[in-house]
Motif scaffolding. Structure first.
Motif, short mmCIF file in Angstrom:
data_model
loop_
_atom_site.label_atom_id
_atom_site.label_comp_id
_atom_site.label_asym_id
_atom_site.label_seq_id
_atom_site.Cartn_x
_atom_site.Cartn_y
_atom_site.Cartn_z
N UNK A 130 0.87 -1.17 0.00
CA UNK A 130 0.00 0.00 0.00
C UNK A 130 0.91 1.23 0.00
N UNK A 131 0.68 2.19 -0.89
CA UNK A 131 1.55 3.38 -0.91
C UNK A 131 1.36 4.24 0.33
N UNK A 132 2.48 4.69 0.88
CA UNK A 132 2.47 5.56 2.06
C UNK A 132 2.95 6.97 1.74
N UNK B 109 -6.09 -9.54 8.63
CA UNK B 109 -5.92 -8.32 9.42
C UNK B 109 -4.61 -7.60 9.07
N UNK B 110 -3.65 -8.30 8.47
CA UNK B 110 -2.41 -7.64 8.06
C UNK B 110 -2.69 -6.69 6.89
N UNK B 111 -3.49 -7.15 5.94
CA UNK B 111 -3.86 -6.29 4.82
C UNK B 111 -4.66 -5.08 5.31
N UNK B 112 -5.54 -5.30 6.28
CA UNK B 112 -6.32 -4.18 6.83
C UNK B 112 -5.40 -3.19 7.56
N UNK B 113 -4.40 -3.71 8.26
CA UNK B 113 -3.44 -2.83 8.93
C UNK B 113 -2.64 -2.02 7.92
N UNK B 114 -2.28 -2.64 6.79
CA UNK B 114 -1.56 -1.92 5.73
C UNK B 114 -2.42 -0.80 5.16
N UNK B 115 -3.70 -1.08 4.93
CA UNK B 115 -4.60 -0.04 4.42
C UNK B 115 -4.78 1.08 5.43
N UNK B 116 -4.84 0.72 6.70
CA UNK B 116 -4.95 1.74 7.75
C UNK B 116 -3.71 2.62 7.77
N UNK B 117 -2.52 2.02 7.62
CA UNK B 117 -1.28 2.80 7.58
C UNK B 117 -1.31 3.78 6.42
#
Length: 295
Positions: free
Chosen positions: A158-160, A275-283
């Motif tokens: 996910x781009x930050x 939940x790792x993918x969801x955490x990446x999207x949240x970041x």
């Protein structure tokens, strides 16, 4: 005796980490417990799943045959939890790797938001250089890495955002107006740690000049040394915003800076739980909000 999720988790993690000890650390239990789960699973199936010769363990042909099915069962459990949409059901440990720039920019905001999203998910934090964190992610020692490129291994991401680098110094050094290379080289040049991408770019830029590079593995210390007038520094602007606003640092007018730091939230999508993918999207959302205010 029946096959349980704990048996399958042990099976998958021993295979991924090629070690009973590392699997026990990953599952927050003891090596004897992991050995017992694997022995029970092998007893139920009636055949060995691992070859145990040497320092590492490897899947037998039967283990290789069953691995995709074990992953599918654990993935189905994860999908059930997502469908239930009850975040408190997500438990365990998220092994998170971040660079120091993230620590000083928006890590606190992210971890608070993550706690609100998954109240029973514990975060185990590793702060290191991007290259080391990427290796840890590739070796499955980390679940999620918030790091800058360049990247060596493929991963879901996910781009930050991109974080510009700037030259800064304490006002006491009296560096103003357009500066030449020799103006900077007259002072110690405080940089990222040796071996990091920004350090390499700075070293390449000054390689034929008589500049004294002072690398630091701790950017907070590097920032403080710059405030104290111990040299000039090239740092992510996001790290120096407060000091610039307070007048403790000034931006230097120098025509070259290292490339912007391109940050991504990276994880192994084919193996990581949902939940790792969801955490990446949240970041990614937290990073976007931070950039809107600070860049």
């Amino acid at each position: 005796m029946v096959v349980t999720f704990k048996h399958l988790e042990a099976f998958v993690w021993v295979a991924d980490l090629t070690s009973f000890v590392r699997a026990s650390e990953r599952l927050n239990t003891t090596q004897p417990n992991i050995s017992s789960r694997i022995a029970t699973l092998e007893g139920l199936i009636g055949t060995p799943l691992f070859d145990r010769n040497g320092a590492k363990v490897h899947l037998t042909s039967k283990g290789q045959q069953l691995m995709s099915h074990a992953r599918a069962v654990l993935a189905a459990r994860d999908q059930f939890l997502q469908a239930a949409d009850e975040k408190a059901l997500t438990q365990g440990i998220l092994r998170l790797g971040v660079t120091e720039m993230i620590v000083h920019a928006w890590l606190r905001t992210f971890t608070l938001a993550l706690k609100a999203m998954f109240p029973n998910l514990a975060v185990e934090l590793t702060v290191d250089m991007a290259a080391e964190l990427e290796r840890g992610l590739h070796a499955r020692q980390l679940d999620l890495a918030l790091i800058n490129g360049p990247f060596q291994y493929p991963a879901a991401s996910e781009p930050l955002g991109r974080y510009p680098m700037i030259w800064v110094a304490a006002p006491s050094l009296g560096l103003s107006g357009p500066l030449r290379t020799e103006d900077l080289a007259a002072h110690p040049i405080l940089t990222h740690a040796r071996g990091s991408w920004p350090h390499r770019l700075v070293a390449d830029h000054f390689h034929v000049r008589s500049a004294r590079l002072v690398p630091s593995s701790n950017l907070a210390a590097c920032l403080q040394m710059t405030v104290d007038g111990m040299g000039v520094a090239v740092l992510p602007k996001a790290m120096a915003n407060r000091e610039l606003a307070e007048g403790a640092l000034v931006t230097l007018d120098y025509p070259w800076t290292p490339d912007d730091l391109d940050f991504q939230a990276r994880y192994q999508s084919e193996k990581a739980p949902g939940h790792v993918a969801k955490a990446a999207s949240l970041a990614a959302q937290v990073a976007t909000d931070f950039a809107a205010v600070n860049q």
